[in-house]
Design a protein around this motif. Structure first.
Motif, PDB file in Angstrom:
ATOM      1  N   ARG A 115       0.692  -1.103  -0.042  1.00  0.00           N
ATOM      2  CA  ARG A 115      -0.190  -0.105   0.103  1.00  0.00           C
ATOM      3  C   ARG A 115       0.950   1.210   0.191  1.00  0.00           C
ATOM      4  O   ARG A 115       1.744   1.522   0.994  1.00  0.00           O
ATOM      5  N   ILE A 116       0.730   1.940  -1.035  1.00  0.00           N
ATOM      6  CA  ILE A 116       1.501   3.094  -1.245  1.00  0.00           C
ATOM      7  C   ILE A 116       0.769   4.322  -1.473  1.00  0.00           C
ATOM      8  O   ILE A 116      -0.184   4.420  -2.103  1.00  0.00           O
ATOM      9  N   ALA A 117       1.164   5.321  -0.763  1.00  0.00           N
ATOM     10  CA  ALA A 117       0.771   6.916  -0.932  1.00  0.00           C
ATOM     11  C   ALA A 117       1.192   7.625  -1.783  1.00  0.00           C
ATOM     12  O   ALA A 117       2.528   7.763  -1.486  1.00  0.00           O
ATOM     13  N   ILE A 118       0.731   8.419  -2.814  1.00  0.00           N
ATOM     14  CA  ILE A 118       1.410   9.324  -3.607  1.00  0.00           C
ATOM     15  C   ILE A 118       0.527  10.376  -3.799  1.00  0.00           C
ATOM     16  O   ILE A 118      -0.632  10.402  -3.840  1.00  0.00           O
ATOM     17  N   SER A 119       1.391  11.636  -3.543  1.00  0.00           N
ATOM     18  CA  SER A 119       0.614  12.875  -3.465  1.00  0.00           C
ATOM     19  C   SER A 119       1.592  14.022  -4.001  1.00  0.00           C
ATOM     20  O   SER A 119       2.839  13.660  -4.777  1.00  0.00           O
ATOM     21  N   GLY A 120       0.950  15.137  -4.568  1.00  0.00           N
ATOM     22  CA  GLY A 120       1.831  16.144  -4.953  1.00  0.00           C
ATOM     23  C   GLY A 120       1.206  16.201  -6.527  1.00  0.00           C
ATOM     24  O   GLY A 120       0.235  16.006  -6.809  1.00  0.00           O
TER      25      GLY A 120
ATOM     26  N   THR B 191      -2.063   0.052  -4.497  1.00  0.00           N
ATOM     27  CA  THR B 191      -1.615  -1.147  -4.211  1.00  0.00           C
ATOM     28  C   THR B 191      -0.786  -1.654  -5.313  1.00  0.00           C
ATOM     29  O   THR B 191      -1.529  -1.760  -6.388  1.00  0.00           O
ATOM     30  N   LEU B 192       0.331  -2.041  -5.073  1.00  0.00           N
ATOM     31  CA  LEU B 192       1.401  -2.725  -6.035  1.00  0.00           C
ATOM     32  C   LEU B 192       1.655  -4.158  -5.522  1.00  0.00           C
ATOM     33  O   LEU B 192       1.849  -4.195  -4.378  1.00  0.00           O
TER      34      LEU B 192
ATOM     35  N   PHE C 274      10.758  -6.015  -5.822  1.00  0.00           N
ATOM     36  CA  PHE C 274       9.804  -5.413  -5.425  1.00  0.00           C
ATOM     37  C   PHE C 274       9.475  -3.952  -6.327  1.00  0.00           C
ATOM     38  O   PHE C 274      10.536  -3.538  -7.107  1.00  0.00           O
ATOM     39  N   PRO C 275       8.461  -3.179  -6.532  1.00  0.00           N
ATOM     40  CA  PRO C 275       8.207  -2.133  -7.290  1.00  0.00           C
ATOM     41  C   PRO C 275       8.988  -1.010  -6.806  1.00  0.00           C
ATOM     42  O   PRO C 275       9.445  -0.918  -5.741  1.00  0.00           O
TER      43      PRO C 275
ATOM     44  N   ASN D 116       1.768   4.597 -11.976  1.00  0.00           N
ATOM     45  CA  ASN D 116       0.360   3.958 -11.909  1.00  0.00           C
ATOM     46  C   ASN D 116      -0.345   5.490 -11.458  1.00  0.00           C
ATOM     47  O   ASN D 116      -1.633   5.203 -11.505  1.00  0.00           O
ATOM     48  N   ALA D 117       0.271   6.451 -11.133  1.00  0.00           N
ATOM     49  CA  ALA D 117      -0.453   7.456 -10.435  1.00  0.00           C
ATOM     50  C   ALA D 117      -0.680   8.702 -11.618  1.00  0.00           C
ATOM     51  O   ALA D 117      -1.000   9.451 -11.638  1.00  0.00           O
ATOM     52  N   GLY D 118      -0.513   8.164 -13.016  1.00  0.00           N
ATOM     53  CA  GLY D 118      -0.768   8.722 -13.967  1.00  0.00           C
ATOM     54  C   GLY D 118       0.521   9.760 -14.722  1.00  0.00           C
ATOM     55  O   GLY D 118       0.313  10.455 -15.459  1.00  0.00           O
TER      56      GLY D 118
END
Length: 476
Positions: A139-144, A153-154, A162-163, A171-173
């Motif tokens: 479970r990874i959080a991506i912000s900014g 989720t990776l 590992f990713p 994955n976040a576009g």
């Protein structure tokens, strides 16, 4: 105790008398980041090694077990107690005979030690091997400044693949045009809270793979906003695989000196749209456009608005493509009004891609073919009159130029036409969209038509002819 490559670790119960270790095994405990002392100089007197500006994470970070991890436990000589196990929701594994063992938050070696201790109560000198065969999804959080910030989720591919950080950004576009690649933050909670600053330019430009670390469960990635947007960096970012996807069309507002101000959808053809494409979609610039001070307003993910100053004249003269930045959704473009446009600039603008294909001019009065004309942008007055067939024999060579100003007022100018004149503001000005050129009659024609209307009811042709014998002038 001895180390095995990868994530597999074997441990020998203290019940056995360990074999004496060879002296060279102590080299395995040395750390790669420590420099050897220079010959003849005590280590404590040497200057510390230079510290890098950034803090890359270790190549293989410590992994902590939690719910969902798949483990392989092998007990030498006891196959009935060996097998594959999955860490449950309560962070425990249910082992034969010894029952539930809580491994949550432990490293592989700590979990292996604990399992060995549990079996040492029922087995004599057990040899336990613990492997991580199916890591749990991360479970990874991506912000900014990414297209789609949020939680992701990776899934790792195997026990060691590992990713990486760039995979999470994809994955976040991808990173937006406002993202600062030079100081991306990786925030990690285990074994203790830390923030690792990464420079993705070093990765994309120099191939520095240390700037693309492995990710572990609970990591957070923060892409900060650029202090000032640099169009050149925007184009460099666009060529990477971590840039925001350009496939979808973008809503963009174009206002000011364009023919059709408003909100438009640009792009969608696979290539990222630029400012010039948006201006073309809005009908192109008008003759009053100040292309030296175009402003691009961009809303960042934090809600702030940044301003980019653009000089299209530099792009036309020097081929500076950095003045035509790539757009992102929600951008606004303002084309201000020019105080003065020099004739040579007007001609250059007429052939620019962001100028309209045509402008509408009306020629009324004594032209050979009066009416509405579709002319190239920045056409001068003389060319417009020639496009209407020139003056007929009844015309005078002084015309009236009627223009609707941006503030709603109407201006009128009387201009003496000389077809030999080059472009200038006095006798051969550049025309604007919807200008009206009024070609009046010469003096002879005007008087002739007036008297014809007067004497026609009388029908005295002799008096009419006699009058023009007295006043036969050409009156230009």
């Amino acid at each position: 105790m001895f180390a095995v490559r990868g994530l597999s670790i074997a441990i020998l119960s203290l019940g056995f008398a360990p074999l004496p270790l060879r002296a060279e095994t102590s080299e395995m405990t040395s750390l790669p980041y420590f420099e050897e002392a220079a010959p003849g100089i005590p280590a404590e007197t040497q200057p510390p090694p230079a510290q890098p500006n950034l803090t890359p994470p270790p190549e293989i970070p410590t992994y902590f077990l939690s719910s969902g991890d798949g483990l392989q436990i092998t007990i030498f000589g006891v196959p009935d107690y060996s097998g594959n196990y999955t860490v449950g929701l309560d962070n425990t594994i249910n082992l034969p005979v010894v029952g539930l063992v809580d491994v949550g938050g432990l490293t592989l070696q700590e979990a292996q030690d604990l399992i060995s201790q549990q079996y040492a109560r029922i087995l004599r000198r057990p040899i336990v091997t613990l492997n991580l065969v199916a890591p749990r999804p991360l479970r990874i959080a991506i912000s900014g400044e990414v297209s789609s910030p949020g939680s992701y989720t990776l899934s790792p591919q195997g026990s060691s693949d590992f990713p990486r950080l760039t995979q999470a950004l994809q994955n976040a576009g991808g990173i937006t045009q406002s993202g600062d690649l030079s100081r991306v933050e990786l925030r990690r909670r285990y074994p203790e809270p830390q923030t690792i600053v990464l420079n993705l330019w070093d990765l994309t430009q120099n191939g520095d793979l240390s700037q693309d670390p492995m990710l572990f469960d609970g990591d957070s990635i923060v892409v900060p906003t650029l202090d000032a947007i640099d169009p050149e960096l925007s184009r460099r970012l666009e060529s990477t695989n971590i840039a925001a996807e350009p496939a979808t069309a973008l809503p963009v507002a174009v206002v000011g000196e364009v023919f059709r101000p408003g909100t438009y959808t640009v792009g969608g053809g696979g290539a990222s749209p630029t400012v010039t494409e948006a201006i073309e979609t809005a009908g192109g610039i008008t003759a009053l456009a100040n292309i030296r001070e175009i402003r691009l307003y961009r809303r960042t993910q934090s809600g702030d608005t940044q301003t980019i100053e653009l000089d299209f004249w530099a792009m036309l003269q020097l081929g500076d493509l950095s003045q035509d930045p790539i757009l992102q959704a929600g951008d606004s473009i303002l084309i201000p009004t020019a105080v003065e446009i020099l004739p040579e600039e007007a001609l250059a603008l007429a052939s620019a891609s962001f100028s309209p294909d045509n402008i509408s001019i009306n020629v009324v009065g004594e032209a050979v073919r009066p009416g509405q004309l579709q002319l190239s942008p920045n056409t001068p007055l003389n060319e417009a009159i020639l496009a209407a067939g020139g003056f007929n024999r009844r015309a005078r060579r002084r015309v009236t130029l009627v223009r609707l100003n941006p503030n709603g007022t109407v201006s009128r100018r009387r201009i003496s036409v000389d077809f030999e004149d080059s472009i200038n503001d006095e006798t051969n000005p550049i025309l604007q969209h919807d200008d009206i050129i009024v070609v009046g009659r010469n003096t002879f024609t005007a008087v002739s038509d007036t008297l014809s209307n007067v004497v026609r009811p009388i029908g005295n042709i002799f008096i009419f002819d006699r009058f023009f014998q007295l006043f036969n002038t050409s009156g230009n």
